[in-house]
Design a protein around this motif. Structure first.
Motif, mmCIF file in Angstrom:
data_model
loop_
_atom_site.group_PDB
_atom_site.id
_atom_site.type_symbol
_atom_site.label_atom_id
_atom_site.label_comp_id
_atom_site.label_asym_id
_atom_site.label_seq_id
_atom_site.Cartn_x
_atom_site.Cartn_y
_atom_site.Cartn_z
ATOM 1 N N ASN A 247 0.812 -1.051 0.282
ATOM 2 C CA ASN A 247 -0.006 -0.026 -0.003
ATOM 3 C C ASN A 247 0.990 1.357 -0.018
ATOM 4 N N TYR A 248 0.259 1.983 -0.876
ATOM 5 C CA TYR A 248 1.011 3.729 -0.736
ATOM 6 C C TYR A 248 0.129 4.662 -0.625
ATOM 7 N N ARG A 249 0.578 5.882 0.006
ATOM 8 C CA ARG A 249 -0.297 6.928 0.011
ATOM 9 C C ARG A 249 0.518 8.017 -0.905
ATOM 10 N N VAL A 250 -0.208 8.420 -1.586
ATOM 11 C CA VAL A 250 0.348 9.589 -2.435
ATOM 12 C C VAL A 250 -0.173 10.864 -2.333
ATOM 13 N N GLN A 251 0.783 11.945 -1.972
ATOM 14 C CA GLN A 251 0.171 13.251 -1.751
ATOM 15 C C GLN A 251 0.881 14.234 -2.465
ATOM 16 N N LEU A 252 0.188 15.136 -3.185
ATOM 17 C CA LEU A 252 0.737 16.153 -4.085
ATOM 18 C C LEU A 252 1.672 16.985 -3.258
ATOM 19 N N ILE A 299 -4.476 7.861 -3.409
ATOM 20 C CA ILE A 299 -3.954 9.119 -3.990
ATOM 21 C C ILE A 299 -5.002 10.324 -3.462
ATOM 22 N N ASN A 300 -4.296 11.275 -3.094
ATOM 23 C CA ASN A 300 -4.889 12.380 -2.286
ATOM 24 C C ASN A 300 -4.682 13.723 -2.972
ATOM 25 N N ILE A 301 -5.479 14.331 -3.566
ATOM 26 C CA ILE A 301 -5.582 15.354 -4.341
ATOM 27 C C ILE A 301 -6.109 16.595 -3.851
ATOM 28 N N ARG A 302 -4.897 17.519 -3.002
ATOM 29 C CA ARG A 302 -5.496 18.688 -2.714
ATOM 30 C C ARG A 302 -5.453 19.986 -3.645
#
Length: 405
Positions: A247-252, A299-302
């Motif tokens: 598992n990965y978390r991707v943060q811009l 994937i978290n897109i702010r």
């Protein structure tokens, strides 16, 4: 599995940023931005769109940070992808008590002395001294087929939708049973894919074996004959073994602002996002999973809108039509996305046809309205590299005029 890759690093012109859904235009007569935005807004999640003026390969890339999240032990069987021997094993690995994610991706490739029906099954053997309890937490398995793209897309959708099974199986010490009893009753024709995506819980150490045998032989019986584990094929299959990341978390790195125009997030390309590594019992070398298939990305897109525009998320087959890409003519996948103009949840990409082909065709994931006060918003997207599709499959962020007609 297909794992041909390519990426591009150039800036895109504003005239291309507002391409929309299923349009046909002449190069000398571009449609007004309001018209193209309107067509994006009319497209439902999963709808195929035609973007003849959008130079995807020149899209600017958004930088991001990637965090390894706690997750299950992760195993994949996809090397060799095609099992050419009538009875043989292609995977044999040990796992510890706890949660295990296992991705099965193998094809009946027997053509000598002739093409023949086979059985491909995964066995789990209890290596502990006491009974082992086995509970399925996530389950996805489609009927074997030559339509690999459909299986890959539906496999992800079913995995995302599945819930823990109330059934707990008991496996005696030293006993081997089918991990998925479905495969024990399934005949696999030549060139058909067996695709399973599982997450399960065990309380004893165990060994998992994937083998091919004749349809009439129970998997445990074939396992007792101790079939040899075939060597891998460097040009067929993404990899096999036990891998250190599931598992990965991707943060811009920064908040995306619609006033800066369209951009892309690209994961699973082997460059910005390197392949995960692990171990495999058949070699002393580091095992590499080319494609990161089976790895889940949160994937978290702010984002914010300082120009009043909304935000559309699109994806596409970035490898279609390129040089030396005979295997990359189409792409199909599934994701989980936040609610926007449309309800959130699982979206099949595409949902209106079997697969998306080459540019300028793309697929709408979701559209989001700007906040009334221009404040930052957050989008969640659950992504996993689609089996049977070439990578990468970028996520394109496209600003849209919300009042377009």
């Amino acid at each position: 599995m297909k794992f041909s890759f390519n990426i591009w690093k150039e800036e895109i012109s504003l005239a291309v940023l507002l391409a929309g859904a299923i349009i046909t235009v002449k190069a000398t007569q571009p449609l007004p931005p309001d018209s193209t935005s309107a067509r994006i807004l009319q497209a439902k999640p999963g709808a195929s769109v035609e973007l003849p003026e959008f130079a995807f390969q020149k899209s600017r890339q958004l930088s991001y940070r990637k965090l390894v999240l706690p997750g299950p032990q992760f195993l994949i069987s996809d090397d060799p992808e095609y099992i050419r021997v009538p009875e043989a094993a292609v995977f044999r690995e040990r796992v510890l008590p706890g949660t295990v994610r296992f991705y099965l991706y193998n094809v009946n490739g027997v053509k000598e002395p002739q093409k023949m029906d086979r059985k491909i099954t995964a066995l789990i053997k209890n290596l502990g001294s006491g009974p082992m309890r086995l509970q399925m937490l996530k389950y996805s398995a489609q009927p074997p087929s030559g339509d690999y793209l459909k299986i890959g897309s539906q496999g992800l959708a079913d995995y995302f939708a599945s819930q823990p099974s109330p059934k707990v199986r008991q496996v005696k010490a030293g006993q081997a049973v089918a991990l998925d009893e479905k495969w024990e009753k399934t005949t696999v024709r030549y060139d058909d894919l067996v695709h399973g995506f599982y997450e399960f819980l065990i309380d004893q150490p165990a060994e998992i074996t994937v083998l091919q045998t004749d349809p009439g032989t129970p998997g445990p019986t074939a396992l007792a004959r101790n079939p040899p584990v075939l060597p891998g094929k460097s040009k067929s299959g993404a990899g096999r073994g036990v891998f250190g990341v599931s598992n990965y978390r991707v943060q811009l790195d920064s908040v995306f602002d619609t006033r800066h125009g369209a951009a892309e997030i690209t994961v699973a390309d082997g460059q910005r996002d390197p392949w995960v590594e692990g171990t495999a019992s058949h070699t002393t070398e580091t095992a590499v999973l080319k494609g990161n298939y089976g790895v889940l990305y949160d994937i978290n897109i702010r984002w914010r809108s300082t120009d009043g525009r909304g935000l559309a998320l699109l994806t596409r087959n970035a490898r279609g039509g390129g040089p030396n890409n005979n295997w990359c003519g189409a792409m199909a996948t599934s994701v989980v996305v936040s609610a926007g103009l449309h309800p959130g949840g699982i979206v099949k990409l595409p949902s209106d046809k079997a697969a998306t082909k080459k540019e300028p065709e793309a697929v709408v994931i979701q559209v989001f309205a700007p906040s009334a006060d221009g404040q930052e918003q957050l989008i969640h997207l659950t992504y996993s590299p689609p089996g049977a599709s070439c990578l990468p499959t970028p996520i394109t962020l496209v600003p849209v005029q919300m009042n377009a007609k």
